[in-house]
Design an enzyme around this catalytic site. Sequence first.
Site, PDB file in Angstrom:
ATOM      1  N   GLU A 166      25.993  21.868 -51.582  1.00  0.00           N
ATOM      2  CA  GLU A 166      26.500  21.297 -53.044  1.00  0.00           C
ATOM      3  C   GLU A 166      25.922  20.735 -54.195  1.00  0.00           C
ATOM      4  O   GLU A 166      26.403  20.020 -55.029  1.00  0.00           O
ATOM      5  CB  GLU A 166      28.120  21.048 -52.941  1.00  0.00           C
ATOM      6  N   GLU A 353      31.609  24.089 -44.128  1.00  0.00           N
ATOM      7  CA  GLU A 353      31.997  23.209 -44.540  1.00  0.00           C
ATOM      8  C   GLU A 353      33.530  24.219 -44.877  1.00  0.00           C
ATOM      9  O   GLU A 353      33.483  24.986 -45.724  1.00  0.00           O
ATOM     10  CB  GLU A 353      32.343  22.431 -45.647  1.00  0.00           C
TER      11      GLU A 353
HETATM   12  C1  JJW Z   1      34.267  18.341 -57.244  1.00  0.00           C
HETATM   13  C2  JJW Z   1      36.121  16.340 -59.521  1.00  0.00           C
HETATM   14  C3  JJW Z   1      36.971  17.304 -62.715  1.00  0.00           C
HETATM   15  C4  JJW Z   1      33.588  17.193 -50.055  1.00  0.00           C
HETATM   16  C5  JJW Z   1      35.136  17.181 -58.080  1.00  0.00           C
HETATM   17  C6  JJW Z   1      34.991  16.650 -56.921  1.00  0.00           C
HETATM   18  C7  JJW Z   1      36.364  16.124 -61.314  1.00  0.00           C
HETATM   19  C8  JJW Z   1      36.871  19.203 -63.194  1.00  0.00           C
HETATM   20  C9  JJW Z   1      34.503  17.692 -50.738  1.00  0.00           C
HETATM   21  N1  JJW Z   1      32.332  18.209 -49.862  1.00  0.00           N
HETATM   22  O1  JJW Z   1      33.646  15.693 -48.191  1.00  0.00           O
HETATM   23  C10 JJW Z   1      34.469  19.439 -56.178  1.00  0.00           C
HETATM   24  N2  JJW Z   1      33.778  18.087 -51.862  1.00  0.00           N
HETATM   25  O2  JJW Z   1      31.085  15.671 -48.507  1.00  0.00           O
HETATM   26  C11 JJW Z   1      31.171  18.036 -49.573  1.00  0.00           C
HETATM   27  N3  JJW Z   1      33.918  19.881 -52.331  1.00  0.00           N
HETATM   28  O3  JJW Z   1      35.512  17.444 -59.831  1.00  0.00           O
HETATM   29  C12 JJW Z   1      31.791  17.003 -48.462  1.00  0.00           C
HETATM   30  N4  JJW Z   1      34.368  19.139 -53.692  1.00  0.00           N
HETATM   31  O4  JJW Z   1      36.385  17.229 -62.039  1.00  0.00           O
HETATM   32  C13 JJW Z   1      32.975  16.598 -48.502  1.00  0.00           C
HETATM   33  C14 JJW Z   1      35.036  16.928 -55.890  1.00  0.00           C
HETATM   34  C15 JJW Z   1      34.869  18.007 -55.875  1.00  0.00           C
HETATM   35  C16 JJW Z   1      34.096  18.157 -54.153  1.00  0.00           C
HETATM   36  C17 JJW Z   1      34.705  17.463 -53.123  1.00  0.00           C
END
Ligand code: JJW
Length: 447
Positions: A166, A353
């Site tokens: 990611e 995932e």
């Molecule tokens: C974006 C937060 C505002 C994880 C995000 C926060 C505030 C615009 C799950 N994927 O735990 C994306 N996950 O470790 C990897 N995927 O913005 C694995 N994307 O944004 C899982 C969180 C995520 C996010 C979390």
Amino acid sequence: MTIIQFPKDMKWGTATASYQIEGAAFEDGRGLSIWDTFSHTPGKVVNGDNGDVACDSYHRYEEDIQLMKELGISVYRFSVAWPRIFPNGKGEINPKGLEFYHKFVNALLENGIEPMCTLYHWDLPQALQDTGGWANRDTVKAFVEYAETMFKEFNGKIKKWITLNEPLCISYIANYVGAHAPGNKDLQLATDISHHLLVAHGRTVQKFRELGTKGEIGYAPNTTWFEPFSNRLEDVEACYREIDHQVRWFMDPVFIGEYPQNLVDWFKEKGVELPIEKGDMDSIQQPIDFLGINYYAGQIGRYKENTGLFDCEIVEMGYDRTDIGWPVYPDGFYNVLSYVTERYGNVPIYITENGACYNDEPVSGTVKDAKRIKYLQQHLTALSRVIESGVNIKGYFLWSMLDNFEWAEGFSKRFGIVHVDYNTLVRRKKDSYYWYKKVVNNNWFEY
Ligand code: JJW
């Protein structure tokens, strides 16, 4: 009755990441990572949670592996904590760190489970952050050295590798939105980092080939889908800007050797430019053996001036949401996979995932997470449709094996098919575990 059937060579797995499950944060010579620093900074993580203990999988991995074995999965995706191998990010190796992953990988193999190793799942050594982190090109060099150490050490034992998990989160969420470690809010910085990550990815793939490492190597960007509210050109363009950033920004350089020009121009208007140096784009554009896709949710978007980075507002449409607030949008999964294949050709894809946050707790010994089962049914149906369309899907990793430390949400958000009681660290299989077990073993399910 509808039967959803998968190809006979489909691989089924589950996924986790080091900082989210391991704990043992200060044991056996592990160095600090940016997530230790961030989670110990008041106000950064819900309830002040941190990964000091997490699921304690560092000590309980044998129990975890028994849960996987009983589930019947053939592959398990985990990540290595870079600061366990290089406590200072580079220089001296910590033999205890290598020893732990050898024991762990041996135990997987003895139980007939193939390891898929992610080299970077967000826990950057703090020592490297202290000299600028991913904004400093020296970090790219240190990453390739760490990767080289791992390739040599585990050659022949681990045959599936992922460079980065990611990159959008590592760059823009952590350094522009500021929601993840190290928590900066700077668009130029985030953009510099996005580029350096791509260079790190490409050079690592080059190193993998140079060393003649056995097996395959890929990359795991996160994806989402934005469906335009209407067919108005403004709405369509606004949604495509989001997709161009979340999908193309991190894939076009790898497959095509260039960034999406519309976004390069868009950022330039905001005074932000890419720090491209000579040779970078060639380094990035390395053939990879597979593409990892992480997908959770989609949105309906509509043009609105001065909204977010791309003048696209998210429209509330009353879709079901998981307990983390993400809209359940299985068509987006289908669309992303079709889009990627159309754009980049028939590249082998692992779903690295997919899964859902629902916070169901045990009631008299069972965890009835019917909503997670429904989410999985819907997304596996979308996956089956896309396979029928000819998209080259090799496998599926459910996020997650266990409830774990969900970054800025701490332990308040549960993604596991196995429940973890954070007071006792007792693991308890949820209904979704039994449901997934049938999918894994039958290679089909029915509605
Ligand atoms: C974006 C937060 C505002 C994880 C995000 C926060 C505030 C615009 C799950 N994927 O735990 C994306 N996950 O470790 C990897 N995927 O913005 C694995 N994307 O944004 C899982 C969180 C995520 C996010 C979390």
